[in-house]
Write a protein that holds these residues in place. Structure first.
Motif, short mmCIF file in Angstrom:
data_model
loop_
_atom_site.label_atom_id
_atom_site.label_comp_id
_atom_site.label_asym_id
_atom_site.label_seq_id
_atom_site.Cartn_x
_atom_site.Cartn_y
_atom_site.Cartn_z
N GLN A 223 0.83 -1.20 0.00
CA GLN A 223 0.00 0.00 0.00
C GLN A 223 0.87 1.26 0.00
N LEU A 224 1.91 1.26 0.86
CA LEU A 224 2.81 2.42 0.93
C LEU A 224 3.58 2.59 -0.37
N THR A 225 4.04 1.49 -0.95
CA THR A 225 4.77 1.54 -2.22
C THR A 225 3.93 2.18 -3.30
N LYS A 226 2.66 1.77 -3.40
CA LYS A 226 1.76 2.32 -4.41
C LYS A 226 1.53 3.81 -4.19
N GLN A 227 1.36 4.24 -2.95
CA GLN A 227 1.12 5.65 -2.64
C GLN A 227 2.31 6.53 -3.02
N ILE A 228 3.51 6.08 -2.65
CA ILE A 228 4.70 6.88 -2.92
C ILE A 228 5.04 6.86 -4.41
N ALA A 229 4.82 5.72 -5.06
CA ALA A 229 5.06 5.65 -6.51
C ALA A 229 4.13 6.60 -7.25
N ASP A 230 2.88 6.71 -6.81
CA ASP A 230 1.93 7.64 -7.43
C ASP A 230 2.40 9.08 -7.31
N ILE A 231 3.12 9.38 -6.25
CA ILE A 231 3.61 10.76 -6.02
C ILE A 231 4.89 11.03 -6.80
N LEU A 238 8.02 8.30 -15.09
CA LEU A 238 7.65 6.90 -15.12
C LEU A 238 6.16 6.74 -14.86
N GLU A 239 5.61 5.61 -15.29
CA GLU A 239 4.21 5.32 -15.04
C GLU A 239 4.10 4.17 -14.05
N VAL A 240 3.12 4.29 -13.17
CA VAL A 240 2.89 3.24 -12.18
C VAL A 240 2.21 2.04 -12.82
N ALA A 241 1.26 2.31 -13.72
CA ALA A 241 0.51 1.24 -14.37
C ALA A 241 1.45 0.33 -15.17
N GLY A 242 1.19 -0.98 -15.06
CA GLY A 242 1.99 -1.94 -15.81
C GLY A 242 3.17 -2.49 -15.04
N ASN A 243 3.40 -1.97 -13.84
CA ASN A 243 4.50 -2.46 -13.00
C ASN A 243 3.92 -3.26 -11.83
N ASN A 244 4.52 -4.40 -11.53
CA ASN A 244 4.08 -5.16 -10.36
C ASN A 244 4.72 -4.59 -9.10
N GLU A 245 4.35 -5.13 -7.95
CA GLU A 245 4.83 -4.60 -6.68
C GLU A 245 6.36 -4.65 -6.57
N ALA A 246 6.95 -5.73 -7.04
CA ALA A 246 8.41 -5.88 -6.95
C ALA A 246 9.13 -4.82 -7.79
N THR A 251 12.36 0.10 -8.03
CA THR A 251 12.58 1.45 -8.58
C THR A 251 12.68 2.48 -7.48
N LEU A 252 11.82 2.37 -6.47
CA LEU A 252 11.87 3.33 -5.36
C LEU A 252 13.15 3.17 -4.53
N LEU A 253 13.61 1.95 -4.38
CA LEU A 253 14.85 1.72 -3.63
C LEU A 253 16.07 2.24 -4.40
N VAL A 254 16.06 2.09 -5.72
CA VAL A 254 17.13 2.65 -6.55
C VAL A 254 17.09 4.17 -6.47
N LEU A 255 15.89 4.74 -6.51
CA LEU A 255 15.74 6.20 -6.38
C LEU A 255 16.27 6.67 -5.03
N TYR A 256 16.06 5.87 -4.01
CA TYR A 256 16.60 6.17 -2.68
C TYR A 256 18.13 6.24 -2.72
N LEU A 257 18.76 5.28 -3.40
CA LEU A 257 20.23 5.28 -3.50
C LEU A 257 20.74 6.51 -4.24
#
Length: 267
Positions: A223-231, A238-246, A251-257
């Motif tokens: 749920q948190l992953t989806k919320q932050i990805a939408d932001i 990038l688009e959220v649609a078409g990507n699975n949870e993994a 992507t968010l962890l790479v963005l963190y790095l």
């Protein structure tokens, strides 16, 4: 003058300590940049000379058509005038010379140099170079308490030695997770303009996500992953649609790095 330590308190009330770059290291970096610019200038001049002499036996300085020379002068002016400005802004305050010496330009508040500050400090470089051989700039750096030239004073910047994050003997939970997933910041190419467009709030959002990542249940994490990805995804194209949870998580962890290198400092 000896290099000095300087404490900075950021707008986020984080205390940072930097080692101010003195006249020696700044001069060495500048000489490297000047050498590189000189080599490029000579190469461009020789190329234009060969092109012009290749079309006529008349020496190039006797040409009636001076358009190639005019173009060369314009190109060299842009190159020499924009080199420091472009590298300092797009390369995190580092020209090639600064990177080799291990110094960088930052804002006085500890943040990365802005577009306006880079433009101002390099515009004032013209005054710092007066009357010759950067005499005014050298005098100011030598006597200023924070080793600033006039451009730094006006732009609100300071040159410091690079801060290398200490590697912890024990990896944190999120670092172990990233290591286990086999991902790195090289897995996602993001241009400098996009990085600059992500502000402190975006960094806090993604760093909070990373710090809570391993503590959440699978349902909460999804749920948190989806919320932050939408932001964040629309901001990085990038688009959220078409990507699975993994995929979203990676992507968010790479963005963190990537953002960690830009925003996180050694305490």
């Amino acid at each position: 003058m000896n290099q000095e330590q300087m404490d900075i308190k950021t707008p986020e009330y984080v205390s940072l300590q930097f080692q101010v770059a003195g006249l020696g290291s700044r001069s060495a970096a500048f000489l490297i940049d000047l050498l590189l610019l000189t080599i490029v200038n000579i190469l461009i001049f020789l190329i234009v000379l060969l092109i012009m002499n290749g079309t006529s036996p008349i020496p190039f300085f006797m040409f009636e058509n001076t358009i190639p020379l005019a173009i060369m002068i314009i190109v060299l002016s842009i190159l020499n005038g924009g080199y420091f400005f472009a590298f300092e802004f797009f390369s995190g305050g580092r020209t090639i010379g600064k990177k080799l010496i291990g110094i960088r330009v930052i804002q006085e508040n500890g943040h990365s140099i802005t577009l306006l500050s880079s433009f101002i400090r390099n515009l004032i470089r013209i005054i710092d170079s007066l009357p010759t051989a950067y005499f005014l700039g050298i005098i100011m750096i030598f006597f200023h308490s924070k080793h600033k030239r006039l451009g730094d004073v006006v732009a609100g910047t300071i040159v410091v030695h690079e801060r290398k994050m200490k590697r912890k003997k024990k990896l944190s939970a999120i670092e172990k997770e990233i290591q286990n997933r086999g991902i790195s910041k090289d897995d996602f190419i993001i241009d400098d303009w996009t990085i600059k467009s992500l502000g402190n709030k975006d960094w806090k959002l993604v760093s909070t996500y990373a710090s809570r990542f391993t503590q959440l249940s699978l349902e909460e994490r999804n749920q948190l992953t989806k919320q932050i990805a939408d932001i964040l995804f629309p901001k990085i194209g990038l688009e959220v649609a078409g990507n699975n949870e993994a995929d979203l998580e990676n992507t968010l962890l790479v963005l963190y790095l990537i953002l960690r290198d830009e925003w996180e400092f050694e305490m």
